[in-house]
Design an enzyme around this catalytic site. Structure first.
Site, PDB file in Angstrom:
ATOM      1  N   ARG A   1       8.415  -4.250 -31.492  1.00 64.37           N
ATOM      2  CA  ARG A   1       8.119  -3.288 -32.576  1.00 64.37           C
ATOM      3  C   ARG A   1       6.790  -2.556 -32.410  1.00 64.37           C
ATOM      4  NH1 ARG A   1      10.698  -7.246 -35.800  1.00 64.37           N
ATOM      5  NH2 ARG A   1      12.818  -6.541 -36.225  1.00 64.37           N
TER       6      ARG A   1
ATOM      7  N   LYS B   1       3.361  12.013 -28.538  1.00 65.70           N
ATOM      8  CA  LYS B   1       4.827  12.199 -28.449  1.00 65.70           C
ATOM      9  C   LYS B   1       5.297  11.406 -27.245  1.00 65.70           C
ATOM     10  CE  LYS B   1       5.879  16.798 -30.188  1.00 65.70           C
ATOM     11  NZ  LYS B   1       6.443  18.089 -29.766  1.00 65.70           N
TER      12      LYS B   1
ATOM     13  N   GLU C   1       0.709  25.610 -19.263  1.00 65.21           N
ATOM     14  CA  GLU C   1       0.502  24.970 -20.576  1.00 65.21           C
ATOM     15  C   GLU C   1      -0.907  25.270 -21.109  1.00 65.21           C
ATOM     16  OE1 GLU C   1       3.012  23.709 -22.151  1.00 65.21           O
ATOM     17  OE2 GLU C   1       4.398  22.789 -20.725  1.00 65.21           O
TER      18      GLU C   1
ATOM     19  N   LYS D   1      -5.672  21.107 -28.235  1.00 65.01           N
ATOM     20  CA  LYS D   1      -4.494  20.323 -28.626  1.00 65.01           C
ATOM     21  C   LYS D   1      -4.882  19.270 -29.660  1.00 65.01           C
ATOM     22  CE  LYS D   1      -0.345  17.985 -27.473  1.00 65.01           C
ATOM     23  NZ  LYS D   1       0.665  17.567 -26.526  1.00 65.01           N
TER      24      LYS D   1
ATOM     25  N   GLU E   1       4.448  17.088 -36.290  1.00 63.81           N
ATOM     26  CA  GLU E   1       5.082  18.399 -36.091  1.00 63.81           C
ATOM     27  C   GLU E   1       5.932  18.865 -37.271  1.00 63.81           C
ATOM     28  OE1 GLU E   1       6.159  19.292 -31.969  1.00 63.81           O
ATOM     29  OE2 GLU E   1       7.773  20.564 -32.725  1.00 63.81           O
TER      30      GLU E   1
ATOM     31  N   ARG F   1       1.918  22.265 -35.403  1.00 60.12           N
ATOM     32  CA  ARG F   1       2.078  21.712 -34.041  1.00 60.12           C
ATOM     33  C   ARG F   1       3.230  22.383 -33.291  1.00 60.12           C
ATOM     34  NH1 ARG F   1       1.827  15.352 -31.992  1.00 60.12           N
ATOM     35  NH2 ARG F   1       2.125  15.851 -29.804  1.00 60.12           N
TER      36      ARG F   1
ATOM     37  N   ASN G   1       4.967  25.021 -28.922  1.00 59.79           N
ATOM     38  CA  ASN G   1       6.227  25.282 -28.222  1.00 59.79           C
ATOM     39  C   ASN G   1       6.373  26.755 -27.841  1.00 59.79           C
ATOM     40  OD1 ASN G   1       7.381  22.629 -28.256  1.00 59.79           O
ATOM     41  ND2 ASN G   1       7.597  22.878 -30.457  1.00 59.79           N
TER      42      ASN G   1
ATOM     43  N   HIS H   1       8.516  27.890 -25.035  1.00 60.29           N
ATOM     44  CA  HIS H   1       9.487  26.821 -24.772  1.00 60.29           C
ATOM     45  C   HIS H   1      10.891  27.165 -25.254  1.00 60.29           C
ATOM     46  CE1 HIS H   1       5.791  24.754 -23.909  1.00 60.29           C
ATOM     47  NE2 HIS H   1       6.416  23.634 -23.600  1.00 60.29           N
TER      48      HIS H   1
ATOM     49  N   HIS I   1      13.316  26.650 -22.397  1.00 54.97           N
ATOM     50  CA  HIS I   1      14.347  25.600 -22.359  1.00 54.97           C
ATOM     51  C   HIS I   1      15.701  26.162 -21.957  1.00 54.97           C
ATOM     52  CE1 HIS I   1      11.880  22.744 -25.122  1.00 54.97           C
ATOM     53  NE2 HIS I   1      11.673  22.497 -23.848  1.00 54.97           N
TER      54      HIS I   1
ATOM     55  N   HIS J   1       9.085  22.634 -15.302  1.00 55.03           N
ATOM     56  CA  HIS J   1       9.011  22.930 -16.733  1.00 55.03           C
ATOM     57  C   HIS J   1       7.963  24.021 -17.031  1.00 55.03           C
ATOM     58  CE1 HIS J   1       8.942  22.298 -21.019  1.00 55.03           C
ATOM     59  NE2 HIS J   1       7.655  21.999 -20.962  1.00 55.03           N
TER      60      HIS J   1
HETATM   61  N1  LIG Z   1       4.519  14.088 -24.707  1.00 51.35           N
HETATM   62  C1  LIG Z   1       4.214  15.346 -24.713  1.00 51.35           C
HETATM   63  O1  LIG Z   1       3.560  15.866 -25.629  1.00 51.35           O
HETATM   64  C2  LIG Z   1       4.646  16.193 -23.555  1.00 51.35           C
HETATM   65  C3  LIG Z   1       4.126  17.488 -23.400  1.00 51.35           C
HETATM   66  C4  LIG Z   1       4.507  18.214 -22.288  1.00 51.35           C
HETATM   67  C5  LIG Z   1       5.393  17.672 -21.354  1.00 51.35           C
HETATM   68  N2  LIG Z   1       5.871  16.420 -21.552  1.00 51.35           N
HETATM   69  C6  LIG Z   1       6.795  15.802 -20.576  1.00 51.35           C
HETATM   70  O2  LIG Z   1       6.081  15.662 -19.355  1.00 51.35           O
HETATM   71  C7  LIG Z   1       6.987  15.718 -18.259  1.00 51.35           C
HETATM   72  C8  LIG Z   1       6.434  16.638 -17.220  1.00 51.35           C
HETATM   73  O3  LIG Z   1       5.194  16.123 -16.792  1.00 51.35           O
HETATM   74  P1  LIG Z   1       4.599  16.469 -15.366  1.00 51.35           P
HETATM   75  O4  LIG Z   1       4.599  17.934 -15.189  1.00 51.35           O
HETATM   76  O5  LIG Z   1       3.346  15.725 -15.228  1.00 51.35           O
HETATM   77  O6  LIG Z   1       5.745  15.939 -14.381  1.00 51.35           O
HETATM   78  P2  LIG Z   1       5.933  14.579 -13.553  1.00 51.35           P
HETATM   79  O7  LIG Z   1       5.473  13.420 -14.318  1.00 51.35           O
HETATM   80  O8  LIG Z   1       7.325  14.587 -13.075  1.00 51.35           O
HETATM   81  O9  LIG Z   1       4.942  14.805 -12.329  1.00 51.35           O
HETATM   82  C9  LIG Z   1       5.210  15.852 -11.421  1.00 51.35           C
HETATM   83  C10 LIG Z   1       5.222  15.343  -9.968  1.00 51.35           C
HETATM   84  O10 LIG Z   1       3.875  15.133  -9.543  1.00 51.35           O
HETATM   85  C11 LIG Z   1       3.754  13.817  -9.001  1.00 51.35           C
HETATM   86  N3  LIG Z   1       2.358  13.422  -9.194  1.00 51.35           N
HETATM   87  C12 LIG Z   1       1.795  12.910 -10.300  1.00 51.35           C
HETATM   88  N4  LIG Z   1       0.468  12.814 -10.130  1.00 51.35           N
HETATM   89  C13 LIG Z   1       0.207  13.234  -8.883  1.00 51.35           C
HETATM   90  C14 LIG Z   1      -0.977  13.378  -8.124  1.00 51.35           C
HETATM   91  N5  LIG Z   1      -2.173  13.098  -8.638  1.00 51.35           N
HETATM   92  N6  LIG Z   1      -0.885  13.844  -6.856  1.00 51.35           N
HETATM   93  C15 LIG Z   1       0.326  14.179  -6.327  1.00 51.35           C
HETATM   94  N7  LIG Z   1       1.478  14.096  -7.005  1.00 51.35           N
HETATM   95  C16 LIG Z   1       1.409  13.626  -8.268  1.00 51.35           C
HETATM   96  C17 LIG Z   1       4.791  13.031  -9.736  1.00 51.35           C
HETATM   97  O11 LIG Z   1       5.106  11.834  -9.073  1.00 51.35           O
HETATM   98  C18 LIG Z   1       5.936  14.029  -9.784  1.00 51.35           C
HETATM   99  O12 LIG Z   1       6.618  14.042  -8.567  1.00 51.35           O
HETATM  100  C19 LIG Z   1       8.326  16.140 -18.827  1.00 51.35           C
HETATM  101  O13 LIG Z   1       9.179  15.041 -18.869  1.00 51.35           O
HETATM  102  C20 LIG Z   1       7.990  16.648 -20.222  1.00 51.35           C
HETATM  103  O14 LIG Z   1       9.042  16.435 -21.124  1.00 51.35           O
HETATM  104  C21 LIG Z   1       5.523  15.676 -22.623  1.00 51.35           C
END
Ligand SMILES: NC(=O)c1ccc[n+]([C@@H]2O[C@H](COP(=O)([O-])OP(=O)(O)OC[C@H]3O[C@@H](n4cnc5c(N)ncnc54)[C@H](O)[C@@H]3O)[C@@H](O)[C@H]2O)c1
Length: 349
Positions: free
Chosen positions: A112, A134, A176, A214, A224, A228, A232, A235, A239, A252
């Site tokens: 939990r 999130k 972003e 942020k 949100e 917040r 998006n 987005h 999307h 993304h």
């Molecule tokens: N929680 C939130 O508020 C929020 C906001 C935006 C995005 N997201 C989520 O985040 C995800 C996207 O995140 P992302 O863009 O970091 O993608 P990711 O986590 O897939 O990382 C991108 C790639 O970079 C690699 N990588 C990570 N660190 C590295 C480094 N230092 N050197 C070399 N390679 C490295 C990873 O292994 C991966 O292959 C999505 O799933 C999205 O939904 C969440």
């Protein structure tokens, strides 16, 4: 008869986000670092030289958005059960947004809810995903449809990790950052226009400003219900682009980049943004090799796909439309004719 449960607790869940070289961290409890094979190969040794705990475990997941699913969550939970983690135990998310979201989600449901810490390693996760609580995973119905709001205990952002980040991933993070500047901070946008974000000192400062932006938004609207949603921006359109291209063609952040250009075109049609302002946003995105164009094959089907967006209901679509640079509106009152006109313009391109 009624029984009332008085649950009006005010709990302080505030936390610090440190943007600096990772400090030494010691935890007097069982800890598991959750990472993936890519990040582990590159940086786990460095992390292990900084982190110690009463008992330290490492859970290494497969790398990729396609593994942001129940199976990976089970892998995390099972490792914790196998090692008899209790409610005082802790997780450390060590990776990009995929690892951060899943680690946060696993920690929100393990017995939990237990604590977790974010050590984000991509630019996108440093400026966006690691901040704000999130968490979640994908399922067959779509992206991030299962999850929870669960704030980390702390976030440690070490820009050193960015030295190994592929160029495209760096650009996705810039998208972003631009999003936050256009929606909330005109001075920040002008700063971004005038500086070279590849410079190590500049990017550290940019991360700080983006995270501050942020943090201000999350502090006003954690779950949100209002402002917040402005984060998006880009987005709603993005999307659909990700969906149409089956998540294969664009990262993304790249889809969001095109989405922001589309939202800006909508803003121009609504007299909320000038052509010149939209041009400046586009130029900034292009400076970091982000895509700004997309050929829409079928505008009607593109429009229909908007309804899959979490912000939208069965009968209306919520759009995030910039007001010039530095302000934003969240509205479900955008006339369909206006949007179709924008979509058709991209159809001709
Ligand atoms: N929680 C939130 O508020 C929020 C906001 C935006 C995005 N997201 C989520 O985040 C995800 C996207 O995140 P992302 O863009 O970091 O993608 P990711 O986590 O897939 O990382 C991108 C790639 O970079 C690699 N990588 C990570 N660190 C590295 C480094 N230092 N050197 C070399 N390679 C490295 C990873 O292994 C991966 O292959 C999505 O799933 C999205 O939904 C969440």
């Amino acid at each position: 008869m009624k029984v009332n449960i008085p649950l009006k607790k005010v709990v302080d869940t505030s936390y610090d986000i440190t943007i600096d070289t990772l400090p030494k961290l010691h935890f007097d409890t069982k800890v598991a670092i959750v990472t993936n094979d890519t990040v582990s190969t590159l940086h786990l040794e460095y992390l292990l030289s900084k982190v110690s705990a009463k008992e330290l475990h490492v859970i290494t997941l497969k790398d990729g958005e396609q593994y942001k699913n129940q199976e990976s969550i089970d892998e995390i939970l099972n490792a914790m059960f196998d090692n008899r983690f209790n409610r005082k135990s802790m997780l450390i998310a060590f990776g990009g947004g995929v690892i951060g979201d899943m680690t946060g989600y696993a920690s929100s449901i393990y017995q939990r809810g237990i604590d977790f810490i974010q050590i984000p390693t991509t630019l996108l996760s440093q400026v966006d995903a690691s901040v704000g609580g999130k968490t979640g995973m994908n399922n067959k119905y779509g992206k991030n449809l299962v999850g929870a709001f669960h704030q980390p205990k702390a976030v440690y952002i070490d820009p050193f990790f960015l030295t190994t980040l592929p160029k495209r991933e760096f650009g996705a993070g810039i998208a972003e950052i631009v999003k936050m500047a256009v929606t909330f901070n005109k001075d920040f946008f002008e700063y971004l226009e005038n500086e070279d974000l590849h410079n190590a000192e500049i990017i550290q400062d940019v991360i700080k400003q983006a995270v501050q932006t942020k943090a201000n938004v999350v502090a006003q609207d954690e779950k949100e219900h209002g402002i917040r949603a402005a984060l998006n921006y880009g987005h709603t359109f993005g999307h659909v682009i990700e969906n149409e291209t089956k998540y294969k063609e664009y990262l993304h952040g790249e889809a969001v980049s095109i989405g922001m250009v589309m939202a800006n075109e909508t803003a121009i049609k609504m007299n909320l943004m000038t052509e010149k302002e939209a041009f400046r946003v586009k130029a900034l995105l292009q400076k970091y090799n982000l895509p700004t164009d997309y050929k829409i094959k079928d505008s009607k089907s593109f429009y229909e796909t908007f309804y899959l967006d979490k912000k939208s209901s069965d009968s209306s679509i919520t759009f995030i439309i910039p007001i010039g640079v530095g302000d934003v509106s969240i509205t479900d009152k955008v006339d369909i004719g206006t949007v179709m006109c924008v979509l058709n313009k991209f159809g001709d391109s």
